[in-house]
Design a protein around this motif. Sequence first.
Motif, PDB file in Angstrom:
ATOM      1  N   ASP A  37       0.854  -1.377   0.334  1.00 27.09           N
ATOM      2  CA  ASP A  37       0.624   0.052  -0.214  1.00 27.09           C
ATOM      3  C   ASP A  37       1.002   1.342   0.524  1.00 27.09           C
ATOM      4  O   ASP A  37       0.381   2.279  -0.605  1.00 27.09           O
ATOM      5  CB  ASP A  37      -0.631   0.269   0.929  1.00 27.09           C
ATOM      6  N   ALA A  38       2.150   0.713   0.481  1.00 27.55           N
ATOM      7  CA  ALA A  38       2.862   2.011   0.947  1.00 27.55           C
ATOM      8  C   ALA A  38       3.086   2.213  -0.837  1.00 27.55           C
ATOM      9  O   ALA A  38       4.173   3.762  -0.806  1.00 27.55           O
ATOM     10  CB  ALA A  38       4.260   1.863   1.761  1.00 27.55           C
ATOM     11  N   VAL A  39       3.323   1.365  -2.198  1.00 33.95           N
ATOM     12  CA  VAL A  39       4.045   2.265  -2.885  1.00 33.95           C
ATOM     13  C   VAL A  39       3.150   2.530  -3.694  1.00 33.95           C
ATOM     14  O   VAL A  39       2.273   2.539  -4.133  1.00 33.95           O
ATOM     15  CB  VAL A  39       4.785   0.489  -3.357  1.00 33.95           C
ATOM     16  N   THR A  40       3.976   4.142  -4.248  1.00 36.41           N
ATOM     17  CA  THR A  40       2.989   4.998  -5.208  1.00 36.41           C
ATOM     18  C   THR A  40       3.265   5.523  -6.314  1.00 36.41           C
ATOM     19  O   THR A  40       2.569   5.648  -7.566  1.00 36.41           O
ATOM     20  CB  THR A  40       2.808   6.477  -4.197  1.00 36.41           C
ATOM     21  N   GLY A  41       4.898   5.085  -6.661  1.00 39.76           N
ATOM     22  CA  GLY A  41       5.141   5.556  -7.418  1.00 39.76           C
ATOM     23  C   GLY A  41       4.370   4.781  -9.376  1.00 39.76           C
ATOM     24  O   GLY A  41       4.502   3.337  -9.230  1.00 39.76           O
ATOM     25  N   PRO A  42       4.811   4.769 -10.337  1.00 35.52           N
ATOM     26  CA  PRO A  42       3.907   4.252 -11.635  1.00 35.52           C
ATOM     27  C   PRO A  42       5.882   3.308 -11.476  1.00 35.52           C
ATOM     28  O   PRO A  42       6.271   3.162 -11.654  1.00 35.52           O
ATOM     29  CB  PRO A  42       4.450   5.149 -12.443  1.00 35.52           C
ATOM     30  N   VAL A  43       4.292   1.683 -11.314  1.00 36.83           N
ATOM     31  CA  VAL A  43       4.579   0.531 -11.449  1.00 36.83           C
ATOM     32  C   VAL A  43       4.056  -0.335 -12.520  1.00 36.83           C
ATOM     33  O   VAL A  43       3.141  -0.256 -13.044  1.00 36.83           O
ATOM     34  CB  VAL A  43       3.814  -0.241 -10.492  1.00 36.83           C
ATOM     35  N   GLY A  44       4.964  -0.755 -13.426  1.00 37.51           N
ATOM     36  CA  GLY A  44       4.629  -1.731 -14.431  1.00 37.51           C
ATOM     37  C   GLY A  44       4.041  -2.706 -14.639  1.00 37.51           C
ATOM     38  O   GLY A  44       4.101  -3.436 -15.248  1.00 37.51           O
ATOM     39  N   ALA A  45       5.323  -3.475 -13.215  1.00 39.11           N
ATOM     40  CA  ALA A  45       4.307  -4.917 -13.686  1.00 39.11           C
ATOM     41  C   ALA A  45       5.019  -5.737 -11.986  1.00 39.11           C
ATOM     42  O   ALA A  45       5.658  -4.886 -11.243  1.00 39.11           O
ATOM     43  CB  ALA A  45       5.285  -6.135 -14.922  1.00 39.11           C
ATOM     44  N   ILE A  46       4.003  -6.978 -11.505  1.00 41.35           N
ATOM     45  CA  ILE A  46       3.852  -7.214 -10.248  1.00 41.35           C
ATOM     46  C   ILE A  46       4.704  -9.219 -10.893  1.00 41.35           C
ATOM     47  O   ILE A  46       4.839  -9.207 -11.524  1.00 41.35           O
ATOM     48  CB  ILE A  46       2.908  -7.557  -9.516  1.00 41.35           C
ATOM     49  N   ASP A  47       6.352  -8.988 -10.576  1.00 43.06           N
ATOM     50  CA  ASP A  47       6.628 -10.893 -10.900  1.00 43.06           C
ATOM     51  C   ASP A  47       6.328 -11.747  -9.409  1.00 43.06           C
ATOM     52  O   ASP A  47       6.436 -11.262  -8.480  1.00 43.06           O
ATOM     53  CB  ASP A  47       7.889 -10.492 -10.922  1.00 43.06           C
ATOM     54  N   LEU A  48       5.721 -12.302 -10.326  1.00 43.31           N
ATOM     55  CA  LEU A  48       5.314 -13.716  -9.104  1.00 43.31           C
ATOM     56  C   LEU A  48       6.177 -15.299  -9.214  1.00 43.31           C
ATOM     57  O   LEU A  48       5.928 -15.977  -9.067  1.00 43.31           O
ATOM     58  CB  LEU A  48       4.414 -13.750  -9.348  1.00 43.31           C
ATOM     59  N   GLY A  49       7.399 -14.795 -10.355  1.00 40.58           N
ATOM     60  CA  GLY A  49       8.140 -15.823 -10.484  1.00 40.58           C
ATOM     61  C   GLY A  49       9.173 -17.025  -9.462  1.00 40.58           C
ATOM     62  O   GLY A  49       9.499 -17.569  -8.983  1.00 40.58           O
ATOM     63  N   ASP A  50       9.018 -15.787  -8.074  1.00 41.28           N
ATOM     64  CA  ASP A  50       9.748 -16.103  -7.315  1.00 41.28           C
ATOM     65  C   ASP A  50       8.672 -16.645  -6.074  1.00 41.28           C
ATOM     66  O   ASP A  50       9.580 -17.356  -4.617  1.00 41.28           O
ATOM     67  CB  ASP A  50      11.174 -15.507  -6.839  1.00 41.28           C
ATOM     68  N   ILE A  51       7.614 -16.664  -6.368  1.00 44.35           N
ATOM     69  CA  ILE A  51       6.643 -17.917  -4.988  1.00 44.35           C
ATOM     70  C   ILE A  51       6.541 -18.616  -5.129  1.00 44.35           C
ATOM     71  O   ILE A  51       6.528 -19.306  -6.117  1.00 44.35           O
ATOM     72  CB  ILE A  51       4.958 -16.042  -5.808  1.00 44.35           C
ATOM     73  N   SER A  52       6.627 -19.283  -3.940  1.00 46.96           N
ATOM     74  CA  SER A  52       6.887 -20.670  -3.662  1.00 46.96           C
ATOM     75  C   SER A  52       5.309 -21.222  -3.514  1.00 46.96           C
ATOM     76  O   SER A  52       4.720 -22.456  -4.003  1.00 46.96           O
ATOM     77  CB  SER A  52       6.649 -21.264  -2.783  1.00 46.96           C
ATOM     78  N   HIS A  53       3.962 -20.363  -3.429  1.00 43.60           N
ATOM     79  CA  HIS A  53       2.231 -20.932  -2.454  1.00 43.60           C
ATOM     80  C   HIS A  53       1.767 -19.624  -2.543  1.00 43.60           C
ATOM     81  O   HIS A  53       2.134 -19.075  -1.935  1.00 43.60           O
ATOM     82  CB  HIS A  53       2.753 -21.108  -1.407  1.00 43.60           C
ATOM     83  N   ILE A  54       0.402 -19.575  -3.116  1.00 39.87           N
ATOM     84  CA  ILE A  54      -0.414 -18.159  -3.137  1.00 39.87           C
ATOM     85  C   ILE A  54      -2.030 -18.910  -2.771  1.00 39.87           C
ATOM     86  O   ILE A  54      -2.254 -20.304  -2.845  1.00 39.87           O
ATOM     87  CB  ILE A  54      -0.276 -18.253  -4.289  1.00 39.87           C
ATOM     88  N   ASP A  55      -2.218 -18.271  -1.142  1.00 35.52           N
ATOM     89  CA  ASP A  55      -3.683 -18.953  -1.422  1.00 35.52           C
ATOM     90  C   ASP A  55      -5.016 -17.415  -1.795  1.00 35.52           C
ATOM     91  O   ASP A  55      -3.731 -16.178  -2.676  1.00 35.52           O
ATOM     92  CB  ASP A  55      -3.361 -19.377   0.169  1.00 35.52           C
ATOM     93  N   THR A  56      -5.777 -17.902  -1.001  1.00 38.97           N
ATOM     94  CA  THR A  56      -6.862 -16.612  -1.880  1.00 38.97           C
ATOM     95  C   THR A  56      -6.830 -15.478  -0.908  1.00 38.97           C
ATOM     96  O   THR A  56      -6.634 -14.290  -1.642  1.00 38.97           O
ATOM     97  CB  THR A  56      -8.142 -17.067  -0.813  1.00 38.97           C
ATOM     98  N   ILE A  57      -6.114 -14.950  -0.152  1.00 44.33           N
ATOM     99  CA  ILE A  57      -5.540 -13.929   0.196  1.00 44.33           C
ATOM    100  C   ILE A  57      -4.754 -12.702  -0.437  1.00 44.33           C
ATOM    101  O   ILE A  57      -4.503 -12.393  -0.688  1.00 44.33           O
ATOM    102  CB  ILE A  57      -5.530 -14.346   1.857  1.00 44.33           C
ATOM    103  N   GLY A  58      -3.745 -13.926  -0.390  1.00 37.10           N
ATOM    104  CA  GLY A  58      -2.732 -13.415  -0.614  1.00 37.10           C
ATOM    105  C   GLY A  58      -2.116 -13.363  -2.505  1.00 37.10           C
ATOM    106  O   GLY A  58      -2.504 -12.482  -3.557  1.00 37.10           O
ATOM    107  N   ALA A  59      -3.442 -13.845  -3.276  1.00 39.90           N
ATOM    108  CA  ALA A  59      -4.104 -13.565  -5.069  1.00 39.90           C
ATOM    109  C   ALA A  59      -4.916 -11.993  -4.655  1.00 39.90           C
ATOM    110  O   ALA A  59      -5.136 -11.143  -5.183  1.00 39.90           O
ATOM    111  CB  ALA A  59      -5.040 -15.225  -5.199  1.00 39.90           C
ATOM    112  N   TRP A  60      -6.208 -12.259  -3.476  1.00 41.35           N
ATOM    113  CA  TRP A  60      -6.488 -11.353  -3.399  1.00 41.35           C
ATOM    114  C   TRP A  60      -5.563 -10.039  -2.852  1.00 41.35           C
ATOM    115  O   TRP A  60      -5.617  -8.619  -4.046  1.00 41.35           O
ATOM    116  CB  TRP A  60      -7.260 -11.033  -1.933  1.00 41.35           C
TER     117      TRP A  60
END
Length: 369
Positions: A37-60
Amino acid sequence: MNKAADLVEETRDGSSVIRLSGTLSVACLRDLPARLDAVTGPVGAIDLGDISHIDTIGAWTVHRTARRLGAKVINASDDARRLIDTVAGYDEPMAIRPDHVSPLQRIVGQIGEAVINSGTTLVGLLGFFGSTLVASWSLLRHPRRFRLNAVVQRFEVVGVSALGIIGLMSFLIGIVIAQQGSVQLKQFGMEVLTINLVGRLTFRELGVLMTAIMVAGRSGSAFAAQLGTMKLTEEIDAMRTIGVSPMEALVLPRTLAVVVMMPLLGFYSSIVAIIGGGFLCAVALDIPPITFVQRLREVVPITDLYVGLIKAPVFGVIIALAGCFQGMQVKANAEEVGLRTTAAVVQAIFLVIVIDSFFAVFFTWVGWV
């Protein structure tokens, strides 16, 4: 052991990229949502290549951040992509308060909805009646499939078990008719005509009509509840799977039982109501039972009995079809069983009264008055 979720801001090809790592689950997010939430600058992408596991809360969390920053999600596994897309599909605005609707518009809408529901129910009931006729024809062609035990059991449930309550109701109705009629006729010194009122009204209308209402409340509701429960527990689907027709095994025995028992119950109700009227005439008007019976034979034509016996099986068909039809419409949950049961009783009583009015006009037209 699951690694705590973390983020790193990078610059790739002149645009900012947020690279997430670790486990994006509710137990491992920690302060990651606040940092995102603290990130304000323009961001082009969110990289999930290093994610080992994700659940519903993480996806949200990923979806919310990507939507806020206008970034796209990259390098996500197939499972992560499906979960994020599923969460995104449910991300729709919801009104806290319903939109204001004027009273006139609401009333017109409710009337329109009621008309549509009535038309849909009528069409469905006619279709169900056609299915019952088809099943009856099939049963006539293959009489070995006729379930006599089921029909006899329904005779007991619909008829024998109802004798007590129908008898008590009819006896009291006979007393009420005689009492109210005598009060009005006494003004003209014609209390003896109370016998005419009790006899003709009971045999022609109230005996069969009140019996139909009572059977609709007892048996029609029971049919809807039984079949509705069987729909919820998938017993009807199991019957179809093993090659047993629900119409032949469940609907026809109930329909046949009500059709056969309604004339008998209607005649029984009329006799008991006559007894109730005779009892009040003997107690309040000093009319002996012998005089009551003789007068009854003089003023009540046999056509009145025929009228009641003709209407009774038609009422039975309506009650059985309404109960079975509503029971077969149960789909969602146990609450709908109660709603369909109520609808079966209301629908059966309404149709019985409508058909009774048509019968009254028809028999008057043919001269049975």
